[in-house]
Design a protein around this motif. Structure first.
Motif, short mmCIF file in Angstrom:
data_model
loop_
_atom_site.label_atom_id
_atom_site.label_comp_id
_atom_site.label_asym_id
_atom_site.label_seq_id
_atom_site.Cartn_x
_atom_site.Cartn_y
_atom_site.Cartn_z
N TRP A 161 1.17 8.85 -7.14
CA TRP A 161 0.39 8.31 -7.81
C TRP A 161 1.35 7.57 -8.91
O TRP A 161 0.93 6.42 -9.33
CB TRP A 161 -0.42 9.23 -9.04
CG TRP A 161 -1.54 8.83 -9.67
CD1 TRP A 161 -1.81 8.75 -11.12
CD2 TRP A 161 -2.96 8.11 -9.28
NE1 TRP A 161 -2.89 8.16 -11.32
CE2 TRP A 161 -3.45 7.71 -10.28
CE3 TRP A 161 -3.31 7.99 -8.03
CZ2 TRP A 161 -4.85 7.45 -10.26
CZ3 TRP A 161 -4.56 7.46 -7.74
CH2 TRP A 161 -5.35 6.89 -9.09
N ASN B 162 0.92 -1.37 -0.05
CA ASN B 162 -0.06 -0.19 -0.16
C ASN B 162 0.74 1.41 0.14
O ASN B 162 0.28 2.15 0.00
CB ASN B 162 -0.95 0.09 1.16
CG ASN B 162 -2.04 -1.10 1.16
OD1 ASN B 162 -2.71 -1.17 -0.07
ND2 ASN B 162 -2.16 -2.09 2.06
N SER C 199 -0.96 10.86 -1.66
CA SER C 199 -0.46 9.70 -2.25
C SER C 199 0.64 9.99 -3.59
O SER C 199 0.38 10.92 -4.31
CB SER C 199 -1.37 8.88 -2.77
OG SER C 199 -2.28 9.23 -3.84
N ARG D 81 -0.67 4.09 -5.67
CA ARG D 81 -1.73 4.20 -6.37
C ARG D 81 -3.03 3.28 -6.14
O ARG D 81 -4.07 3.77 -5.94
CB ARG D 81 -1.47 4.06 -7.90
CG ARG D 81 -2.40 4.35 -8.96
CD ARG D 81 -1.97 4.10 -10.26
NE ARG D 81 -2.92 4.49 -11.38
CZ ARG D 81 -2.42 5.23 -12.41
NH1 ARG D 81 -1.39 5.21 -12.74
NH2 ARG D 81 -3.40 5.33 -13.28
N GLN D 82 -2.46 1.98 -5.83
CA GLN D 82 -3.59 1.06 -5.53
C GLN D 82 -4.29 1.33 -4.33
O GLN D 82 -5.48 1.37 -4.05
CB GLN D 82 -2.90 -0.32 -5.39
CG GLN D 82 -3.87 -1.49 -4.95
CD GLN D 82 -3.05 -3.00 -4.61
OE1 GLN D 82 -2.10 -3.07 -5.27
NE2 GLN D 82 -3.32 -3.64 -3.84
N THR E 7 -4.79 4.49 -2.88
CA THR E 7 -5.49 5.54 -3.09
C THR E 7 -6.65 5.42 -3.76
O THR E 7 -7.93 5.80 -3.50
CB THR E 7 -4.66 6.68 -4.04
OG1 THR E 7 -3.48 6.79 -3.21
CG2 THR E 7 -5.22 7.84 -4.00
N GLU E 8 -6.53 4.17 -4.83
CA GLU E 8 -7.94 4.11 -5.63
C GLU E 8 -8.91 3.47 -4.78
O GLU E 8 -10.09 3.57 -4.74
CB GLU E 8 -7.57 3.16 -6.81
CG GLU E 8 -6.90 3.62 -7.84
CD GLU E 8 -6.40 2.77 -9.00
OE1 GLU E 8 -6.32 1.58 -8.73
OE2 GLU E 8 -6.06 3.11 -10.08
N GLN E 9 -8.15 2.60 -3.72
CA GLN E 9 -9.25 1.91 -2.73
C GLN E 9 -9.97 2.95 -1.88
O GLN E 9 -11.15 2.85 -1.31
CB GLN E 9 -8.35 0.96 -1.71
CG GLN E 9 -8.13 -0.32 -2.62
CD GLN E 9 -9.41 -1.01 -3.21
OE1 GLN E 9 -10.26 -1.18 -2.59
NE2 GLN E 9 -9.49 -1.53 -4.42
N HIS E 10 -8.93 4.02 -1.51
CA HIS E 10 -9.40 5.12 -0.72
C HIS E 10 -10.40 5.67 -1.30
O HIS E 10 -11.74 6.24 -0.70
CB HIS E 10 -8.35 6.04 -0.42
CG HIS E 10 -8.48 6.58 1.02
ND1 HIS E 10 -8.32 6.31 2.30
CD2 HIS E 10 -8.91 8.21 0.94
CE1 HIS E 10 -8.65 7.28 3.12
NE2 HIS E 10 -9.07 8.57 2.43
N LEU E 11 -10.40 6.18 -2.59
CA LEU E 11 -11.32 6.73 -3.36
C LEU E 11 -12.66 5.89 -3.47
O LEU E 11 -13.80 6.57 -3.57
CB LEU E 11 -10.68 7.40 -4.67
CG LEU E 11 -9.71 8.27 -4.91
CD1 LEU E 11 -9.02 8.39 -6.05
CD2 LEU E 11 -10.36 9.67 -4.51
N LYS E 12 -12.45 4.78 -3.84
CA LYS E 12 -13.69 3.78 -3.85
C LYS E 12 -14.60 3.84 -2.52
O LYS E 12 -15.58 4.08 -2.67
CB LYS E 12 -13.35 2.50 -4.33
CG LYS E 12 -14.33 1.38 -4.70
CD LYS E 12 -13.84 0.13 -4.96
CE LYS E 12 -14.77 -0.78 -5.22
NZ LYS E 12 -14.20 -2.12 -5.97
N THR F 269 -16.39 7.25 -2.32
CA THR F 269 -17.68 7.31 -3.06
C THR F 269 -18.65 6.33 -2.85
O THR F 269 -19.75 6.63 -3.03
CB THR F 269 -17.05 7.22 -4.62
OG1 THR F 269 -16.26 5.95 -4.83
CG2 THR F 269 -16.25 8.13 -5.19
#
Length: 184
Positions: A123, A50, A121, A60-61, A63-68, A71
């Motif tokens: 990216w 992470n 993060s 990036r991975q 952060t994508e989970q955090h954004l998911k 939302t």
């Protein structure tokens, strides 16, 4: 369960077993297993999975989970995409070690400009993503100005005795205000 002994922390697994004797007396057997090594291994795996190995920022991975997650819970946030300007020439002229040093410096300057609830993060390459939960447009403008100000100060490359600086291009989007829904 975490046990502390003379400032050393030890993770233990506690197993309690009920033993009934031939004459129906109840006894309890308590067994402690030291699982500190396993906890450390899990922690190291989490770190590798992470976090960016160079800057120790979220990768990036993660952060994508955090954004998911944000939302899915419909929590409002501002998303800043940042790309460093003039980084490639510094990396090309002074080498990758200097580029790495500058990325570490930039990361620390960015962290100093953010609140504890904000997420920073790496990216990839010289790109960063910043998530500002529950932020007004005015707060985001102030954060962007603060980030730009911190980055505009020169950094002395330790192995080269040269001062360099970078600037950044930033784009901002607000969730859910700027959300685009795709219609099928």
């Amino acid at each position: 369960e975490l046990i502390s002994y003379q400032d050393e922390k030890i993770w233990v697994q506690v197993v309690v077993t009920l033993l009934i004797t031939d004459d129906f007396q109840e006894n309890y057997q308590i067994t402690l297993h030291d699982i500190s090594k396993r906890k450390l291994q899990i922690s190291l795996l989490d770190q590798k999975a992470n976090y960016d190995g160079l800057t120790n920022l979220l990768n990036r991975q993660a952060t994508e989970q955090h954004l998911k997650q944000l939302t899915l819970t419909r929590k409002p946030f501002a998303l800043i995409m940042m790309d460093l300007n003039d980084f490639k020439p510094i990396n090309d002229i002074f080498g990758h070690d200097a580029g790495d040093e500058l990325l570490i410096h930039v990361s620390s300057q960015l962290l100093k400009s953010l609140r504890t609830a904000d997420v920073l993060s790496r990216w990839g390459g010289d790109e960063f993503v910043i998530i500002l939960p529950n932020s007004s447009k005015e707060e985001v403008i102030n954060v962007c100005a603060k980030l730009a100000s911190k980055l505009s100060k020169p950094h002395n490359l330790s192995q080269h005795g040269k001062s360099v600086f970078v600037t950044a291009s930033m784009g901002v989007s607000f969730y859910p205000d700027d959300q685009v829904e795709l219609l099928e």
